[in-house]
Scaffold this motif. Structure first.
Motif, PDB file in Angstrom:
ATOM      1  N   GLU A  78      42.889  38.304  43.443  1.00 23.10           N
ATOM      2  CA  GLU A  78      41.512  39.039  43.052  1.00 23.10           C
ATOM      3  C   GLU A  78      41.780  40.509  43.204  1.00 23.10           C
ATOM      4  O   GLU A  78      41.480  41.323  42.315  1.00 23.10           O
ATOM      5  N   ALA A 132      43.719  33.647  47.212  1.00 20.40           N
ATOM      6  CA  ALA A 132      42.972  33.904  46.266  1.00 20.40           C
ATOM      7  C   ALA A 132      42.532  35.322  46.326  1.00 20.40           C
ATOM      8  O   ALA A 132      42.319  36.022  45.195  1.00 20.40           O
ATOM      9  N   THR A 133      42.341  35.866  47.411  1.00 19.15           N
ATOM     10  CA  THR A 133      42.112  37.185  47.679  1.00 19.15           C
ATOM     11  C   THR A 133      43.244  38.325  47.131  1.00 19.15           C
ATOM     12  O   THR A 133      42.964  39.117  46.618  1.00 19.15           O
ATOM     13  N   PHE A 186      42.688  31.029  50.967  1.00 18.20           N
ATOM     14  CA  PHE A 186      41.756  31.969  50.727  1.00 18.20           C
ATOM     15  C   PHE A 186      42.362  33.363  50.583  1.00 18.20           C
ATOM     16  O   PHE A 186      42.034  34.410  49.859  1.00 18.20           O
ATOM     17  N   GLU A 218      40.289  31.288  41.091  1.00 20.86           N
ATOM     18  CA  GLU A 218      40.023  29.663  41.452  1.00 20.86           C
ATOM     19  C   GLU A 218      41.323  29.357  41.461  1.00 20.86           C
ATOM     20  O   GLU A 218      42.035  29.468  40.610  1.00 20.86           O
ATOM     21  N   CYS A 270      39.486  26.240  46.107  1.00 18.57           N
ATOM     22  CA  CYS A 270      39.064  27.731  46.634  1.00 18.57           C
ATOM     23  C   CYS A 270      38.924  28.508  45.439  1.00 18.57           C
ATOM     24  O   CYS A 270      39.617  28.500  44.414  1.00 18.57           O
ATOM     25  N   ARG A 271      37.646  29.446  45.592  1.00 16.47           N
ATOM     26  CA  ARG A 271      37.311  30.530  44.569  1.00 16.47           C
ATOM     27  C   ARG A 271      36.706  31.486  45.186  1.00 16.47           C
ATOM     28  O   ARG A 271      36.041  31.556  46.426  1.00 16.47           O
ATOM     29  N   VAL A 272      36.984  32.786  44.463  1.00 14.36           N
ATOM     30  CA  VAL A 272      36.090  34.068  44.825  1.00 14.36           C
ATOM     31  C   VAL A 272      34.947  33.866  44.212  1.00 14.36           C
ATOM     32  O   VAL A 272      34.750  33.799  42.918  1.00 14.36           O
ATOM     33  N   LEU A 291      34.220  34.202  49.576  1.00 21.17           N
ATOM     34  CA  LEU A 291      35.159  32.747  48.918  1.00 21.17           C
ATOM     35  C   LEU A 291      34.208  31.779  49.295  1.00 21.17           C
ATOM     36  O   LEU A 291      33.792  31.699  50.429  1.00 21.17           O
TER      37      LEU A 291
END
Length: 138
Positions: free
Chosen positions: A48, A44-45, A41, A10, A82-84, A95
């Motif tokens: 992740e 964040a990706t 995004f 996040e 933004c979060r997964v 996301l």
């Protein structure tokens, strides 16, 4: 399904926007808002996939959906989150994000799907694996 896991990443970012990103004289251009969601995004990706043990995997935007709830005024400070949400089969990253003003009103929200390619053989082998039982004498 069994290949789904909750996301771990996040991101919260404060952004101050001026008056040179306007579509209409008083408001930030929607294309800029979608571009900033896509960029965050992507960040964040990338984080992740590192947590998934896939630092060499490449990431691509497969889908980006942006809902413009209210105009975003120029010359303001905003909070972007933004979060997964989840990871499916180790290669699909789902996301969501929001763009809010100082009164915590969500002005724009977005969802996205990113795809990981160039995965390690471990993940590729898990995708096609079928459970099987082996009996050994004894």
């Amino acid at each position: 399904s069994s290949g789904d896991v909750w996301g771990h990443t996040e991101i919260h970012i404060l952004v101050q926007l001026g008056d040179r990103l306007c579509g209409h004289p008083e408001y930030i251009h929607g294309g800029f808002l979608s571009a900033i969601f896509d960029e965050l995004f992507g960040w964040a990706t990338a984080m992740e996939k590192d947590m998934l043990g896939e630092p060499a995997a490449k990431i691509f935007t497969a889908n980006l959906d942006v809902n413009y709830r209210r105009p975003v005024s120029k010359c303001g400070t905003y909070l972007i989150k933004c979060r997964v949400n989840k990871v499916v089969r180790g290669k699909k990253i789902y996301l969501e994000g929001t763009f809010a003003n100082a009164r915590h009103e969500v002005l724009t929200e977005s969802t996205s799907l990113y795809i990981l390619t160039g995965l390690s053989s471990v993940v590729r082998n898990l995708e096609g694996a079928t459970p099987r039982m082996t009996l050994s004498p004894g």
